[in-house]
Motif scaffolding. Structure first.
Motif, PDB file in Angstrom:
ATOM      1  N   GLN A 166       0.824  -1.202   0.000  1.00  0.00           N
ATOM      2  CA  GLN A 166       0.000   0.000   0.000  1.00  0.00           C
ATOM      3  C   GLN A 166       0.864   1.261   0.000  1.00  0.00           C
ATOM      4  N   PHE A 167       2.002   1.217   0.675  1.00  0.00           N
ATOM      5  CA  PHE A 167       2.912   2.371   0.646  1.00  0.00           C
ATOM      6  C   PHE A 167       3.462   2.600  -0.767  1.00  0.00           C
ATOM      7  N   THR A 168       3.788   1.506  -1.477  1.00  0.00           N
ATOM      8  CA  THR A 168       4.314   1.660  -2.837  1.00  0.00           C
ATOM      9  C   THR A 168       3.253   2.155  -3.804  1.00  0.00           C
ATOM     10  N   GLU A 169       1.997   1.909  -3.516  1.00  0.00           N
ATOM     11  CA  GLU A 169       0.891   2.372  -4.353  1.00  0.00           C
ATOM     12  C   GLU A 169       0.426   3.771  -3.961  1.00  0.00           C
ATOM     13  N   SER A 170       1.151   4.438  -3.067  1.00  0.00           N
ATOM     14  CA  SER A 170       0.858   5.793  -2.586  1.00  0.00           C
ATOM     15  C   SER A 170      -0.430   5.868  -1.770  1.00  0.00           C
ATOM     16  N   ASN A 171      -0.796   4.778  -1.123  1.00  0.00           N
ATOM     17  CA  ASN A 171      -1.929   4.772  -0.201  1.00  0.00           C
ATOM     18  C   ASN A 171      -1.357   4.759   1.220  1.00  0.00           C
ATOM     19  N   ILE A 172      -0.862   5.899   1.649  1.00  0.00           N
ATOM     20  CA  ILE A 172      -0.147   5.999   2.920  1.00  0.00           C
ATOM     21  C   ILE A 172      -1.074   5.676   4.096  1.00  0.00           C
ATOM     22  N   GLY A 173      -2.288   6.180   4.064  1.00  0.00           N
ATOM     23  CA  GLY A 173      -3.237   5.950   5.158  1.00  0.00           C
ATOM     24  C   GLY A 173      -3.544   4.475   5.338  1.00  0.00           C
ATOM     25  N   ASN A 174      -3.777   3.785   4.214  1.00  0.00           N
ATOM     26  CA  ASN A 174      -4.040   2.341   4.292  1.00  0.00           C
ATOM     27  C   ASN A 174      -2.828   1.597   4.841  1.00  0.00           C
ATOM     28  N   GLY A 175      -1.637   2.003   4.419  1.00  0.00           N
ATOM     29  CA  GLY A 175      -0.412   1.355   4.883  1.00  0.00           C
ATOM     30  C   GLY A 175      -0.219   1.512   6.379  1.00  0.00           C
ATOM     31  N   ILE A 176      -0.460   2.718   6.880  1.00  0.00           N
ATOM     32  CA  ILE A 176      -0.316   2.955   8.320  1.00  0.00           C
ATOM     33  C   ILE A 176      -1.334   2.132   9.101  1.00  0.00           C
ATOM     34  N   PHE A 177      -2.568   2.108   8.617  1.00  0.00           N
ATOM     35  CA  PHE A 177      -3.610   1.314   9.285  1.00  0.00           C
ATOM     36  C   PHE A 177      -3.241  -0.167   9.299  1.00  0.00           C
ATOM     37  N   LEU A 178      -2.725  -0.676   8.187  1.00  0.00           N
ATOM     38  CA  LEU A 178      -2.362  -2.093   8.122  1.00  0.00           C
ATOM     39  C   LEU A 178      -1.170  -2.418   9.025  1.00  0.00           C
ATOM     40  N   ILE A 179      -0.260  -1.480   9.191  1.00  0.00           N
ATOM     41  CA  ILE A 179       0.849  -1.721  10.120  1.00  0.00           C
ATOM     42  C   ILE A 179       0.318  -1.873  11.534  1.00  0.00           C
ATOM     43  N   PHE A 180      -0.603  -0.978  11.921  1.00  0.00           N
ATOM     44  CA  PHE A 180      -1.208  -1.106  13.249  1.00  0.00           C
ATOM     45  C   PHE A 180      -2.018  -2.398  13.360  1.00  0.00           C
ATOM     46  N   LEU A 181      -2.688  -2.782  12.283  1.00  0.00           N
ATOM     47  CA  LEU A 181      -3.472  -4.014  12.283  1.00  0.00           C
ATOM     48  C   LEU A 181      -2.572  -5.247  12.401  1.00  0.00           C
TER      49      LEU A 181
END
Length: 171
Positions: free
Chosen positions: A21-36
């Motif tokens: 998600q970070f590579t696809e420029s979806n920073i918010g999704n990436g941060i949420f998935l890290i917490f998940l």
């Protein structure tokens, strides 16, 4: 309940999805998935059923706590070593109300596997000392009481220890 290795694989997969998600420029999704991804890692070290059993014990609901512990079908594969110690500790606490012989086995196994907190270790040794007193094994009970006294740094078990020492004088 998942096997402990499945929890780690799940955490790695969620983390890999976060990187994607970070590579696809979806920073918010990436941060949420890290917490998940931290949830399965937390549940690897703290089993959910043992946590729920502790909550039931706080409310003095022994049948409810036993119900949660019974959901762990194979503790050797589902739990890490310290969790196995707490699984046996909780089973020993439940059985100490009804069956001393069985609870002695659980407490000894819990001490062998290890418990994180000194207070839990002190309670396990205090219960073993009570069982030894009931079986008229004075030397073993004395050693266990002394160990429990050393582990009880806050002095919460002082009354129980002194009461057991009084009972030992009657043996």
């Amino acid at each position: 309940m998942f096997h402990r290795n499945i929890k780690i694989v799940l955490a790695v997969l969620i983390f890999a999805t976060a990187i994607w998600q970070f590579t696809e420029s979806n920073i918010g999704n990436g941060i949420f998935l890290i917490f998940l991804s931290l949830i399965p890692v937390f549940l690897y070290f703290k089993n959910e059923y043992i946590l729920l059993a502790f909550l039931k014990l706080r409310k003095q609901d022994f049948p409810g706590a036993k119900n949660w512990l019974d959901k762990i079908k194979n503790p050797e594969t589902a739990l890490v070593r310290k969790q196995q110690g707490y699984y046996n500790y909780l089973n020993g606490l439940m059985l100490s109300q009804t069956n001393l012989h069985q609870s002695e086995k659980f407490f000894k196994k819990a001490i062998e596997l290890g418990l994180n907190m000194d207070m839990d270790l002190a309670v396990a040794k205090l219960n073993l000392a009570g069982i030894a007193i009931s079986r008229r094994r004075k030397m073993e009970a004395t050693a266990l009481l002394n160990e429990a006294k050393k582990l009880d740094k806050q002095g919460m078990l002082k009354d129980q220890i002194s009461m057991m020492k009084e009972q030992m004088k009657k043996i």
